[in-house]
Design an enzyme around this catalytic site. Structure first.
Site, PDB file in Angstrom:
ATOM      1  CB  ALA A 281      -0.934  -0.013   1.199  1.00 29.31           C
ATOM      2  CE1 TYR A 282       5.240   5.715   2.698  1.00 30.23           C
ATOM      3  CE2 TYR A 282       6.897   4.573   1.390  1.00 30.23           C
ATOM      4  CZ  TYR A 282       6.483   5.686   2.078  1.00 30.23           C
ATOM      5  OH  TYR A 282       7.289   6.783   2.156  1.00 30.23           O
ATOM      6  CB  THR A 283       5.032   0.581  -3.097  1.00 34.17           C
ATOM      7  OG1 THR A 283       5.994   0.125  -2.164  1.00 34.17           O
ATOM      8  CG2 THR A 283       5.664   0.746  -4.447  1.00 34.17           C
TER       9      THR A 283
END
Length: 152
Positions: free
Chosen positions: A55-57
């Site tokens: 999700a962060y990427t």
């Protein structure tokens, strides 16, 4: 992220509206602990790499493009992919910005037409809509829940 305050509130809303299973994704191991609060039908997945996009990427690389691409790939299989784009939210993560002594607090608040920061409760309606049959023909949409921030 799914394990945070907003993700938890959205999951609770879905369960209250009759969702049999709620799956939230996060890049944090805390997501696995959070899932215990909701019982067996609430599943949290912690993604750190491999073939799954963390999700962060995705946030760094463009949630909009990821949403559109996944929608294009999955909608013919009966899976609708859409996203909610929250504006400034009053969460623990923003504690420093929410301090009225912080000059950015008033600058941000003045920029929001609703004249307040959002809460997890503000996210419920969009999430329930996307999880309902009312959105069956909606694919690749990004719904801003931002108190009018983007249109000012």
């Amino acid at each position: 992220m799914g394990a945070g305050a907003i993700g938890t509130i959205i999951a609770q809303a879905c369960k209250l509206k009759g969702a049999k299973t709620v799956i939230c994704c996060d890049i944090s191991d805390s997501s696995l602990e959070r899932s215990k609060l909701f019982g067996a039908d609430y599943t949290m997945v912690s993604w750190f790499g491999g073939q799954t996009v963390p999700a962060y990427t995705a946030a760094k690389g463009g949630v909009t493009q990821l949403t559109k691409e996944l929608s294009n790939d999955w909608i013919a299989r009966g899976v609708n992919v859409n996203a909610i784009a929250p504006g400034y939210m009053a969460t623990e993560m923003n504690a420093a910005l929410l301090d009225p002594a912080n000059p950015r607090y008033q600058q941000i608040t003045d920029r929001i037409p609703a004249n307040r920061w959002g809460t997890g409760d503000d996210m419920k309606g969009a999430c329930i809509f996307l999880a309902s049959h009312a959105s069956d023909y909606l694919g690749g949409a990004i719904i801003p829940v931002d108190g009018g921030y983007l249109v000012k």
